[in-house]
Each structure stands twice: as structure tokens, then as C-alpha cells.
Write an enzyme that holds these catalytic residues in place. Structure first.
Site, short mmCIF file in Angstrom:
data_model
loop_
_atom_site.label_atom_id
_atom_site.label_comp_id
_atom_site.label_asym_id
_atom_site.label_seq_id
_atom_site.Cartn_x
_atom_site.Cartn_y
_atom_site.Cartn_z
N HIS A 87 0.82 -1.21 0.00
CA HIS A 87 0.00 0.00 0.00
C HIS A 87 0.86 1.27 0.00
O HIS A 87 0.39 2.33 -0.39
CB HIS A 87 -0.93 0.02 1.21
CG HIS A 87 -1.78 -1.22 1.33
ND1 HIS A 87 -2.75 -1.53 0.41
CD2 HIS A 87 -1.78 -2.20 2.25
CE1 HIS A 87 -3.33 -2.68 0.77
NE2 HIS A 87 -2.75 -3.10 1.88
N HIS A 112 5.76 6.74 6.37
CA HIS A 112 5.38 6.25 5.06
C HIS A 112 4.87 7.42 4.22
O HIS A 112 4.70 8.52 4.73
CB HIS A 112 4.30 5.15 5.16
CG HIS A 112 3.04 5.64 5.80
ND1 HIS A 112 2.81 5.58 7.16
CD2 HIS A 112 1.93 6.22 5.26
CE1 HIS A 112 1.62 6.10 7.42
NE2 HIS A 112 1.07 6.49 6.29
#
Length: 500
Positions: A87, A112
Site C-alpha cells: 500500500h 510512510h
């Protein structure tokens, strides 16, 4: 024997939830974000992130000081794990890193990114007045004063604090290059590489004293509303080459999978505001001189105290205009509902025994005459979901899980957020509080409020003129405000200046 039978049934329920939460999810397609709530019910619930940070949501909070981070300058001798989780690209962070400027210590866990695609470099999750940036960095921290690790904190209402950095295309960024140069080693899902440590502070804007602050959620399943968000006002830049490395080098599936699905456009769309406001640590520049100052915590406690133990008959007769939205269109987030029907439904709710009554009572606000007390219990979203699902299963109403959780969680979060100055007080929360009051008085107040709602059009114009709102960079005292949410009424209480 009965105990064993009940235990077996409960284990089956938990197994069912575990299977659901292991469900595959993507940003688009059959498992895309519009379907997340099917397997992750909080994704269809309250206080979700990201949001569009619009001018009318902003409230200046003079108590917000600069963000202070500790031990962000890592030695090259420290090894960090860079990975592709299917993801996003994620970098593990050592526990010695933490935020020291919040009431509790929040320890770093990972960072992230979210980004757009090569043909559309617009992939930030948070928007600012409708503007989407090329990418967004999230540095995730957990409440280490209360929880031993990220896993234990992620589903708690006070569990996480995330620093959000908006990223635009521009100059080459040498700090981002410290990990971007290694992403060819994590092209496929579940691949990991070890990289040397570097100065994580260099990923943040130079100024840490200008930021937006609001209560929100994880932006990926299971979407728990457990995040205190800090989104920096000033963006950073990466070069087009660096952006293309993100947008074209990675895949969301394993190397052995037959179809290679590019990992890009991995951002969630903006969510409903749900009566929240966005606190800002700055009041100057870009036309912000007209931004309202947040109501003081003392005033907020006094208002809730009045609802808890005050004279409801007096409240119904006097000063009711202070509790009304500033525009009729905002009663139901832009959806004009029949107020008489809504009123009768609300009264019926008082009388009806619902599946989550016991849960509401368990976590409801404590009441003490002459003294305001807020329940100290932290909401644990995973356990709450299990309990509600078990009750719904007994009633053969499992398909109502999303709404049942929303009905329980919203008043709890709204009240806490209101007292922390990060929300306006919403109608479901008022009714949640009144549930503990004498029935006749609560009914009378509800009737009076409905009557006032139905006739408020005459006063809304005057109220809007008396309470200035500001478009970002363009003061507009008489301009009507947009609806704040989709699903809950617009906040009752208008912002006021801090008390002297």
C-alpha cells in the site's frame, strides 16, 4: 456447559471479525475505498481522515506552541528497515525518537508516504482549501506513556499522533534521497532492505511552529479514529525525478504474481468533517487576521456542566439562540430533512431499547452535581467492535454494525474533542448527555430545540452578520459557511474569543 457454549460462540464471533479484518483492500476497484466499511466498519464511521482543511474550519489556538521532536538525527550506523507493504513504502523508526511537546510522550514507530501517479502528480491525502499536493509524508507515533507498543495503541482513542508533511514538486531534496535511492530494492510487496540512518528532521519543514491540528483517524483500514493529527502549514519539495521514482518503481503485488499492479495514487479521498474544527498555531499571514479564536476550555466545561446538571426548563426558555447553527442549510450537512419527522424520531429514540444501550451507559459521561467529571475510560475500538458485533449477531442484525458503532462512538469522540477545543458540540452529543436527565425535562428541551430549528431562519441572517467568518486570505464577514459534515448536524455552539 453453558459457559463453554457461550465461550465457543464468542470465539466464533472473534474469528469472524479476524477474518473480516484480514480482508484485501485497495484504493480503487472492487476492494476500493468506497467498500472499505464492508470489512472495516470504522471506515464508514465518524472522525475520519483525511479532510480538506478549509478556511471556515480554522480556529486560532494561542496555547499551541512549536512542535518539538527529540533524537530525530540518526547515526548512519543505525540500521532502518525500508519495506513495501503493498500500500505504501514504509520506513521503520527507532523508539528513541519521540515528540516532546504534547501532553504525553508519543514515540516514533514508522513513516510512510502517499503519492499520485506519473500522469497526475497529485496524491496528498490532506487538502488545503481544495488544493491537493503531489505527495504527503506521515510520521507515525504512539502514546508510549500508556501503551507498550504501536500494536496496543493503534485502536485506542488516545493512541496515536501523526505528523503530516505536504510535498510539492520543486527542488531536489537530499534528505528524501536518503531512502528514495533504495526503493529499487523494495519493488514488490513484502520486500525489505536495510538502510543506514539519517537525519529524519530534514524531512520536515524548516518551521515547526506553524501547523494545523485536529482529531482524526488512520487513513487506511481499519480506519480507527485514534489519531491526533498535526499537518504542517509549510510544504517541502522533492524533484520531479524523485517523485517519478515513487510513482513508477513500485508494485502493490508480490514478485511471483502474474499481474504487475503499479503502486501509485495511494491516497484516500477527503472525509466528512463531523462537527470538527481545525486548530491553527498561527494567526498572521495569508489573510488569517480574521480567523476566529477558539472558545476557551473553561467556557466549554461550563456549557456541558449546564447540560449535565443545569435547569433544562430555563435552558429551553432562555438563550436558546446561542445553541443554534448559523444557517438553516447546516442542520443536516446540506441535506434538508423534515424537522418534524426528525423530532418524532428523536423522541422515539429516548423510549426505544436499542442494541447498544448498555454500551452507551458503560462509557457515558459521569454526572456529579456541582462538579464536571469526564469519563477517563479510553475507547478501545477493537473490543467495542467485538461487543457490538456479538450483540448484533444475537439480534440477527450484523449488517447494522457500521451504523451501530457510529451511533456509539460519535457522541463520545465529539464530547472529548469539544472539551479539547477541537470540535463544536453536535446535536447527537447533546442528546447523549441529556439521556441521563429527567425524561420530561429532556423531552421539553428537545421540543424547544426542534421548534427553534424550524423557526430559526428569521434569526440566522443576523447571527451570521454578528459572527465573522474568513475565507483563507479573503476576509468575508457576511459570507455563509459551507456545511461541516455529512451525517451529523452542524455544530450548535458558535466560536467565541478566549476569556480574559
Amino acid at each position: 456447559m453453558h459457559f463453554v457454549s457461550f465461550t465457543t460462540i464468542l470465539l466464533l464471533q472473534l474469528s469472524h471479525l479476524a477474518v473480516l479484518h484480514g480482508a484485501k483492500w485497495t484504493y480503487t476497484g472492487p476492494e476500493g475505498q468506497q467498500y472499505w466499511s464492508k470489512h472495516y466498519p470504522y471506515c464508514g464511521g465518524s472522525f475520519q481522515s483525511p479532510i480538506d482543511i478549509e478556511s471556515e474550519l480554522l480556529r486560532f489556538d494561542p496555547s499551541l506552541g512549536p512542535i518539538e521532536v527529540q533524537n530525530y538525527d540518526l547515526s548512519p550506523n543505525e540500521q532502518l528497515t525500508l519495506g513495501n507493504n503493498g500500500h505504501s513504502v514504509q520506513l521503520s523508526l527507532p523508539h528513541k525518537m519521540y515528540i516532546s511537546s504534547l501532553p504525553r510522550r508519543y514515540t516514533a514507530a514508522q513513516l510512510h508516504l502517499h503519492w499520485g501517479s506519473s500522469n497526475k502528480p497529485a496524491g496528498s491525502e490532506h487538502l488545503v482549501n481544495g488544493r491537493q499536493y503531489a505527495a504527503e509524508l506521515h510520521i507515525v507515533h504512539y502514546n508510549s506513556d500508556k501503551y507498550p507498543n504501536m500494536s496496543m495503541a493503534v485502536d485506542k482513542s488516545d493512541g496515536l499522533a501523526v505528523l503530516g508533511v505536504l510535498i510539492e514538486l520543486g527542488e531536489f531534496n537530499p534528505t528524501f534521497e536518503q531512502f528514495l535511492k533504495f526503493i529499487s530494492g523494495v519493488k514488490y510487496r513484502d520486500q525489505r532492505v536495510q538502510i543506514p540512518g539519517f537525519n529524519i528532521r530534514g524531512l520536515l519543514p524548516s518551521r515547526l511552529d506553524e501547523y494545523f491540528r485536529y482529531d482524526g483517524s488512520l487513513t487506511t483500514p481499519p480506519c480507527y479514529p485514534s489519531v491526533l493529527w498535526t499537518v504542517f502549514r509549510n510544504h517541502v519539495t522533492i524533484s520531479r525525478k524523485q517523485f517519478l521514482a515513487l510513482a513508477t518503481s513500485l508494485y502493490s503485488l508480490h514478485a511471483q504474481d502474474s499481474a504487475l499492479v503499479p503502486l501509485n495514487a495511494n491516497f484516500r479521498k477527503p472525509q466528512a468533517v463531523d462537527s470538527r474544527v481545525v486548530l491553527v498555531s498561527f494567526k498572521e499571514g495569508r489573510g488569517l487576521h480574521g480567523t476566529l479564536t477558539v472558545t476557551s476550555p473553561l467556557t466549554r466545561k461550563q456549557i456541558v456542566q449546564q447540560l449535565l446538571v443545569g435547569d433544562l426548563a430555563d435552558l429551553a426558555d432562555e438563550g436558546l439562540y446561542q445553541l443554534l447553527p448559523s444557517s438553516p442549510d447546516q442542520l443536516h450537512a446540506g441535506k434538508k430533512k423534515d424537522l418534524k419527522e426528525e423530532h418524532s424520531q428523536s423522541l422515539a429514540k429516548y423510549k426505544r431499547q436499542t442494541v447498544n444501550t448498555s454500551l452507551r451507559k458503560k462509557s457515558q459521561t459521569n454526572r456529579s452535581v456541582g462538579k464536571f467529571v469526564l469519563a477517563e475510560d479510553t475507547l478501545s475500538y477493537a473490543s467495542l467492535e467485538q461487543r457490538v458485533f456479538h450483540q448484533l449477531r444475537q439480534a440477527h442484525a450484523e449488517n447494522k454494525l457500521v451504523q451501530a458503532l457510529k451511533d456509539i462512538v460519535f457522541p463520545e469522540l465529539n464530547l472529548k474533542s469539544y472539551l479539547d477545543c477541537r470540535s463544536d458540540l453536535a446535536l447527537p452529543t447533546i442528546r447523549h448527555i441529556l439521556r441521563g436527565r429527567p425524561t420530561d425535562e429532556a423531552f421539553e428541551l428537545d421540543r424547544s430545540l426542534t421548534k427553534a430549528f424550524m423557526g430559526q431562519g428569521k434569526t440566522s441572517t443576523a447571527m451570521k452578520k454578528s459572527v465573522p467568518t474568513t475565507n483563507y486570505g479573503h476576509p468575508s464577514p457576511a459570507s455563509p459557511r459551507k456545511p461541516h459534515s455529512q451525517g451529523y448536524p452542524h455544530p450548535w455552539l458558535l466560536p467565541m474569543e478566549w476569556e480574559d
